[in-house]
Design a protein around this motif. Structure first.
Motif, PDB file in Angstrom:
ATOM      1  N   ARG A   1       0.855  -1.187   0.000  1.00  0.00           N
ATOM      2  CA  ARG A   1       0.000   0.000   0.000  1.00  0.00           C
ATOM      3  C   ARG A   1       0.887   1.232   0.000  1.00  0.00           C
ATOM      4  NH1 ARG A   1      -4.378   1.925   4.528  1.00  0.00           N
ATOM      5  NH2 ARG A   1      -5.926   2.633   3.036  1.00  0.00           N
TER       6      ARG A   1
ATOM      7  N   ALA B   1       1.036   5.743  -0.361  1.00  0.00           N
ATOM      8  CA  ALA B   1       0.340   7.031  -0.315  1.00  0.00           C
ATOM      9  C   ALA B   1       1.395   8.119  -0.327  1.00  0.00           C
ATOM     10  CB  ALA B   1      -0.509   7.146   0.946  1.00  0.00           C
TER      11      ALA B   1
ATOM     12  N   ASN C   1       3.081  -2.715   4.054  1.00  0.00           N
ATOM     13  CA  ASN C   1       3.503  -3.815   3.195  1.00  0.00           C
ATOM     14  C   ASN C   1       3.287  -5.093   3.989  1.00  0.00           C
ATOM     15  OD1 ASN C   1       4.571  -4.946   0.918  1.00  0.00           O
ATOM     16  ND2 ASN C   1       6.493  -3.799   0.971  1.00  0.00           N
TER      17      ASN C   1
ATOM     18  N   THR D   1      -0.172 -12.086   4.841  1.00  0.00           N
ATOM     19  CA  THR D   1      -0.861 -12.853   5.878  1.00  0.00           C
ATOM     20  C   THR D   1      -1.308 -14.203   5.341  1.00  0.00           C
ATOM     21  OG1 THR D   1      -1.661 -10.868   7.004  1.00  0.00           O
ATOM     22  CG2 THR D   1      -2.882 -12.887   7.407  1.00  0.00           C
TER      23      THR D   1
ATOM     24  N   THR E   1      -5.297   6.220  -6.678  1.00  0.00           N
ATOM     25  CA  THR E   1      -5.909   7.545  -6.645  1.00  0.00           C
ATOM     26  C   THR E   1      -4.780   8.559  -6.805  1.00  0.00           C
ATOM     27  OG1 THR E   1      -7.660   6.801  -5.175  1.00  0.00           O
ATOM     28  CG2 THR E   1      -7.282   9.174  -5.293  1.00  0.00           C
TER      29      THR E   1
ATOM     30  N   PHE F   1       5.251  -6.277   7.495  1.00  0.00           N
ATOM     31  CA  PHE F   1       4.360  -7.004   8.407  1.00  0.00           C
ATOM     32  C   PHE F   1       4.047  -8.361   7.791  1.00  0.00           C
ATOM     33  CE2 PHE F   1       0.035  -8.336   9.559  1.00  0.00           C
ATOM     34  CZ  PHE F   1       0.125  -8.342  10.949  1.00  0.00           C
TER      35      PHE F   1
ATOM     36  N   GLY G   1      -3.280  11.918   4.141  1.00  0.00           N
ATOM     37  CA  GLY G   1      -3.395  11.311   2.812  1.00  0.00           C
ATOM     38  C   GLY G   1      -3.175   9.811   2.767  1.00  0.00           C
ATOM     39  N   TYR G   2      -2.968   9.156   3.915  1.00  0.00           N
ATOM     40  CA  TYR G   2      -2.687   7.715   3.908  1.00  0.00           C
ATOM     41  C   TYR G   2      -3.864   6.895   3.374  1.00  0.00           C
ATOM     42  CZ  TYR G   2       1.525   8.199   6.870  1.00  0.00           C
ATOM     43  OH  TYR G   2       2.753   8.507   7.360  1.00  0.00           O
ATOM     44  N   GLU G   3      -5.077   7.423   3.536  1.00  0.00           N
ATOM     45  CA  GLU G   3      -6.278   6.688   3.128  1.00  0.00           C
ATOM     46  C   GLU G   3      -6.870   7.243   1.840  1.00  0.00           C
ATOM     47  OE1 GLU G   3      -8.257   4.125   4.178  1.00  0.00           O
ATOM     48  OE2 GLU G   3      -6.911   3.490   5.778  1.00  0.00           O
ATOM     49  N   ALA G   4      -6.077   8.021   1.099  1.00  0.00           N
ATOM     50  CA  ALA G   4      -6.632   8.724  -0.068  1.00  0.00           C
ATOM     51  C   ALA G   4      -7.232   7.774  -1.086  1.00  0.00           C
ATOM     52  CB  ALA G   4      -5.550   9.575  -0.725  1.00  0.00           C
ATOM     53  N   ASN G   5      -6.715   6.554  -1.162  1.00  0.00           N
ATOM     54  CA  ASN G   5      -7.200   5.634  -2.198  1.00  0.00           C
ATOM     55  C   ASN G   5      -8.434   4.854  -1.787  1.00  0.00           C
ATOM     56  OD1 ASN G   5      -6.875   4.257  -4.788  1.00  0.00           O
ATOM     57  ND2 ASN G   5      -6.387   2.457  -3.547  1.00  0.00           N
ATOM     58  N   TYR G   6      -8.818   4.930  -0.519  1.00  0.00           N
ATOM     59  CA  TYR G   6      -9.989   4.137  -0.116  1.00  0.00           C
ATOM     60  C   TYR G   6     -10.921   4.957   0.765  1.00  0.00           C
ATOM     61  CZ  TYR G   6     -12.840   0.583   2.153  1.00  0.00           C
ATOM     62  OH  TYR G   6     -13.895  -0.123   2.666  1.00  0.00           O
ATOM     63  N   ALA G   7     -10.683   4.952   2.085  1.00  0.00           N
ATOM     64  CA  ALA G   7     -11.631   5.607   2.990  1.00  0.00           C
ATOM     65  C   ALA G   7     -11.690   7.112   2.751  1.00  0.00           C
ATOM     66  CB  ALA G   7     -11.268   5.301   4.438  1.00  0.00           C
ATOM     67  N   GLY G   8     -10.619   7.668   2.226  1.00  0.00           N
ATOM     68  CA  GLY G   8     -10.620   9.085   1.880  1.00  0.00           C
ATOM     69  C   GLY G   8      -9.708   9.909   2.766  1.00  0.00           C
ATOM     70  N   THR G   9      -9.754  11.203   2.562  1.00  0.00           N
ATOM     71  CA  THR G   9      -8.906  12.109   3.338  1.00  0.00           C
ATOM     72  C   THR G   9      -9.792  12.808   4.371  1.00  0.00           C
ATOM     73  OG1 THR G   9      -9.159  13.784   1.627  1.00  0.00           O
ATOM     74  CG2 THR G   9      -7.216  12.350   1.478  1.00  0.00           C
TER      75      THR G   9
ATOM     76  N   GLY H   1      -3.979 -10.997  12.179  1.00  0.00           N
ATOM     77  CA  GLY H   1      -3.589 -11.016  10.778  1.00  0.00           C
ATOM     78  C   GLY H   1      -3.544  -9.650  10.119  1.00  0.00           C
TER      79      GLY H   1
ATOM     80  N   VAL I   1      -2.347  -5.425  10.132  1.00  0.00           N
ATOM     81  CA  VAL I   1      -1.388  -4.455  10.654  1.00  0.00           C
ATOM     82  C   VAL I   1      -2.165  -3.317  11.312  1.00  0.00           C
ATOM     83  CG1 VAL I   1      -1.243  -3.069   8.539  1.00  0.00           C
ATOM     84  CG2 VAL I   1       0.758  -3.245  10.026  1.00  0.00           C
TER      85      VAL I   1
ATOM     86  N   GLY J   1      -8.947   0.985   5.684  1.00  0.00           N
ATOM     87  CA  GLY J   1      -7.706   0.282   5.372  1.00  0.00           C
ATOM     88  C   GLY J   1      -7.826  -0.617   4.159  1.00  0.00           C
ATOM     89  N   GLN J   2      -6.682  -0.894   3.571  1.00  0.00           N
ATOM     90  CA  GLN J   2      -6.572  -1.849   2.474  1.00  0.00           C
ATOM     91  C   GLN J   2      -5.399  -2.766   2.774  1.00  0.00           C
ATOM     92  OE1 GLN J   2      -6.462   1.306  -0.631  1.00  0.00           O
ATOM     93  NE2 GLN J   2      -8.005   0.069  -1.665  1.00  0.00           N
ATOM     94  N   PRO J   3      -5.628  -4.057   3.026  1.00  0.00           N
ATOM     95  CA  PRO J   3      -6.894  -4.758   3.067  1.00  0.00           C
ATOM     96  C   PRO J   3      -7.817  -4.205   4.146  1.00  0.00           C
ATOM     97  CG  PRO J   3      -5.039  -6.268   3.492  1.00  0.00           C
ATOM     98  CD  PRO J   3      -4.482  -4.909   3.388  1.00  0.00           C
TER      99      PRO J   3
END
Lengths: 447, 485
Positions: A47, A49, A56, A59, A185, B67, B265-273, B354, B356, B456-458
């Protein structure tokens, strides 16, 4: 794991091992009926950003679930511990539950054994992909974003799962399923662009092509204007179409239909959308995530759900199917939506042929507002544009919609060929981009 | 030969991490048991007893994370997974531009146990299924009730956290919840009404004290009243929102935007900013002076009160919004450095061995005010009183939101009159919270927990509790949630 280290993945539960485990469960079980389900899942995600790797992970989770029944009393226990002692304990826990459970009037013994379709659900290149391959793909996307002086955030993931079902009546199914995903994104100031892919094969993620698409979207969104809420013609890209149809598909539950608590109540056999639209399950399509069997031990097969606008099929649990005399029970894990007639070649052609419309890349946070009418709400996201006289004239601030797919898809004005679509909230589907004449937006946000 | 202890597994993993040259590492070994009993339409539809054991190893190597995790707890698998975590971290480090730094945290050696009176896992299963069947029968006593649901859920997490810094924390945590729902049919319409105990860190006493059967009778009556209720025309209304309803409003419009990883910006690709960007800290008027939103991960019984987070940081209490001004974020040891904080607020949580840990919303609650609920209602000429959760949706920066509810009553000239249905309200987060002109007193305060907060992703599920007293909001845009067929 392969790649830089030269090491291999840890050993995954094979067909023979699942057979051994399920035989062990059957031998330990004193129940009238016993079912064992396996899911041994190895997954990794890189992942990023702000053009950096932020997470990273890798699992492995193996899980075995045992369902037993005594005269219609059933119980399920599961474990992630595959040692003989733990499995015996799991059988005992399931039996303990079943013996004190009330009789379930809807209980059915396991599905009859059958030969499940053999599909290429696992691609060796995805099985072999590990952290280094994922990192390589992430770097490719990050590098493109850096070159454009834009910020990228996204994921590259790959996984393989061994999935099995076995029952004491001889039912047995086992297959491996791979899943590879990429999504990105791109941020250009306040504007964002997005693209995503999912496939059984990691080789089909098309990282460069999708990265460039997300970059293009983000750059196009820099000049933005605000449109008032209201009803507009829309050009929905495939992800946006898929988002709406996903909720429609989730509402096809046959039991709710029978009880009168479905938005489709009384509509089976009737026109529910534009008469040129059809929805099929296409598990053999190479770009969809077809499976050989379901978690109930039923084979997955081709089926027609909406035929030229007419609702032909509901989603049955086994009890409701038996009561209604439905056999075989259709599945819908590989949805393919098509429109009869002459499609245009591309989304760009839809734009060229449009006098005025809002172009929607994707929807976000779609939720039901009213279960009776299937009225949904949600936000546009990652690329919303005003189209006038065949051209994109500007980005527009994101809008909240209030619309039922049963109303919106009554009339389709133009469409493309079906394309792959996926986002974080929906599975993989094949749908066309579409132009709809009326789509209601109820409010505007600040960006 | 006896199998190794969890401490021996932890030592094995951390030795390899340290020997590999990592600057930080930790291991979480977790054994979770979940019991979920679901009833539907007068039958027990499913009883699941889920046992989930495994471990996750997190490594910070040359300023980058790795992880790895596995459900196989063995002398062969632990070193393999530890080595894999190091190797992944090395890969991350090879492309890192900016190194991860962690704010300091004292070393903790502690044990955390959820206090409870009745262990839910020792309550006979027949007693629980009898309760749910009784609840559903009660719901169906009203002939207009077409469908019923009732469920009980309990979870125990035994966990060991050990870090290379010397922290060693043992957890034995419990949580539970129960609920029921009735769906009424009337003409061609249907409508549902629910009762939920909060998700809390309590034993089975939570269920016994809730008296689900008594609540079922009320729920069935109100489901029928709701399906027959008139629709309200859209327009501007004053809203009086009950604590259960507000828990979701707080979660979506305050909780998520106050997560610092989102703001960065850590979640910009999913949950958003987040619209609560870092330059707004300490300056931005988020709400009116009545609005005090406090994160409290030390309050007993609440979901995020786990003693320590998955960074090994001790749980704390801090302000998010004080007298309307945005003053605090939910942080972990990594992102706290980005705003110059001396210490993490302890909001780093994984949803299991399982996963992070990532920044999660804390137990953010609305502090009580001084009015009574009756006083809030008396002050409304034309408004709607809303209870419970319904439809919800919010944009990816948490500005534009829309909420429904589970039950609605019209307020006319200071009196709660009759039920209405299909109410939806929407707004822009800071405008909405600035329209708050009254919060009820402490005696009206209730707590509601969330266990399915997706991020999060996953994807992971976050757990937290939001407490509130009933509050009033002026002139909010209401629309009809009745779609055209």
């Amino acid at each position: 794991m392969t790649g830089g280290s030269g090491k291999s993945w840890p050993h995954m539960t094979s067909r023979e091992e699942f057979r051994f485990l399920s035989d062990l469960v059957m031998a330990r079980s004193s129940a009238d009926q016993t079912i064992v389900r396996l899911r041994d899942h190895h997954a990794g995600t890189t992942r990023f950003a702000n053009n950096q790797v932020i997470q990273n992970v890798d699992t492995r989770r193996g899980s075995l679930a045992v369902t037993v029944a005594f005269g219609g009393r059933q119980g399920t226990a599961s474990t992630t511990d595959f040692t003989a002692g733990a499995i015996q304990h799991t059988v005992a826990r399931a039996e303990r539950i079943a013996k004190v459970s009330p009789v379930d009037p809807e209980y059915l013994p396991p599905a009859n054994p059958c030969a499940f379709p053999v599909r290429e659900t696992a691609k060796p290149e995805t099985v072999a992909a590990g952290p280094s391959r994922r990192l390589e793909y992430a770097n490719e996307a990050i590098g493109q974003c850096r070159m454009e002086n834009l910020l990228g955030a996204g994921i590259v993931s790959s996984s393989v799962a061994a999935v099995g079902i076995a029952a004491d009546n001889g039912l047995f199914g086992y297959e491996q399923r791979t899943d590879a995903r990429f999504s990105l994104t791109v941020q250009a100031g306040d504007a964002t662009g997005w693209s995503a892919a999912a496939h059984r094969s990691i080789d089909h993620l098309k990282i460069q092509e999708r990265t460039l698409a997300a970059i293009r979207k983000a750059k196009s969104g820099r000049e933005v204007q605000e449109l008032p809420a209201g009803t507009y013609p829309v050009i929905l890209e495939p992800a946006a179409v898929a988002g709406l149809w996903t909720w429609l598909i989730w509402s096809l539950d046959a039991k709710s239909y029978a009880k009168g608590t479905s938005p489709f109540a009384g509509k089976l056999g009737h026109l529910v959308v534009d008469e040129r639209i059809s929805l099929r399950n296409s598990p053999d399509h190479p770009d969809l995530m077809g499976e050989g069997f379901t978690s109930d031990g039923l084979p997955s097969s081709e089926s027609v759900w909406v035929d030229h606008g007419v609702l032909r099929q509901l989603a049955y649990d086994r009890f409701t199917a038996k009561r209604e005399g439905v056999n075989p029970i259709p599945t819908l894990e590989a949805p393919a939506l098509s429109v009869k007639g002459l499609p245009v070649a591309s989304i760009q052609d839809l734009v060229k042929n449009t006098e005025r419309a809002i172009l929607v890349t994707n929807f976000w946070y779609i939720r039901p507002v009213n279960d009776r009418s299937l009225l949904l709400t949600g936000m546009t996201r990652d690329g919303t544009f005003l189209v006038e006289k065949g051209e994109i004239v500007s980005a527009v601030k994101n809008l909240r919609f209030h619309e039922s797919p049963l109303r919106a898809f009554r009339q389709v004005q133009a469409w493309t060929h079906s394309m792959e679509a996926v986002n974080a909230e929906i599975g993989k589907v094949l749908v066309p981009a579409m132009v709809l004449p009326r789509f209601t937006f109820s409010s505007v946000t600040r960006f | 030969m006896s199998s190794p202890t969890w401490d021996e597994f932890a030592e094995l993993a951390l030795k390899r991490i340290t020997a590999a040259g990592a600057e930080y590492g930790d291991i979480r070994i977790q054994d979770s048991r979940t019991e979920h009993i679901e009833g539907e339409d007068r039958r027990i539809a499913s009883i699941r007893d889920i046992h989930d054991i495994g471990f996750g190893v997190r490594v910070l190597y040359h300023g980058a994370w790795g992880f790895a995790a596995s459900s196989i707890l063995s002398l062969e698998e632990v070193p393999r997974v530890a080595d894999l975590a190091v190797e992944i971290a090395r890969g991350s480090a090879s492309v890192a531009l900016e190194k991860v730094r962690l704010v300091p945290e004292p070393v903790h050696r502690d044990s955390v146990v959820t206090p409870y009176r009745i262990d839910p896992f020792t309550v006979p299963l027949e007693k629980k299924t009898d309760l749910l069947l009784n609840v559903m029968e009660t719901l169906h006593r009203q002939e207009d009730i077409a469908r019923s649901k009732a469920s009980l859920w309990a979870r125990r997490d035994r966990k060991l956290f050990v870090s290379t810094e010397g922290s060693r924390i043992e957890f034995d945590l419990l949580a539970g919840q129960g609920d029921c729902t009735a769906t009424a049919l009337y003409e061609s319409r249907f409508a549902s009404r629910s009762f939920n105990t909060p998700h809390l860190r309590q034993g089975y006493e939570l269920i016994e004290e809730a008296d689900l059967v008594r609540e079922a009778s009320r729920v069935a009556d109100q489901a029928i009243e709701k399906v027959k209720a008139p629709v309200v025309d859209g327009g501007l209304f004053d809203l009086v929102l009950d604590p259960e309803h507000l828990s979701l409003t707080i979660h979506e419009s305050c909780g998520h935007p106050s997560e610092l990883d989102r703001a960065l910006g850590y979640e910009a690709n999913y949950a958003g900013t987040s619209f609560l960007t870092t330059e707004k800290l300490g300056k931005f008027r988020y709400g009116s002076a009545h609005v005090n939103l406090v994160a409290d991960d030390t309050e007993p019984d609440t979901l995020a009160a786990t003693g320590y987070d998955d960074d090994g940081v001790q749980c704390q209490k801090w302000d998010i919004v004080r007298e309307g001004i945005f003053v605090g974020y939910c942080t972990n040891r990594e992102v706290a450095t980005k705003i110059g904080a001396a210490r993490s607020h302890g909001s780093n949580r994984a949803d299991g061995w399982g996963s992070v840990p990532i920044v999660r919303i804390a137990n953010i609650g609305l502090e009580p005010g001084s009015a009574t609920v009756d006083q809030l209602i008396v002050g409304v000429k034309r408004g709607i009183y809303i209870e419970g959760h319904g439809s919800y949706s919010i944009d990816q920066r948490r500005y534009n939101f829309q909420f429904g509810g589970d039950a609605f009553w019209l307020i006319e000239n200071g009196r709660r009159t009759h039920m209405v249905r299909d109410v939806i309200y929407h707004g822009i987060t800071p405008e909405f919270w600035n329209s708050c002109d009254g919060v009820a007193e402490q005696s009206a305060r209730r707590r509601y927990g969330f266990i399915t907060c997706g991020k999060g992703q996953p994807g992971q599920s976050g757990w937290m509790t939001h407490a509130a007293s009933t509050a009033r909001f002026r002139q909010v845009q209401v629309i009809r949630g009745e779609g055209q067929s």
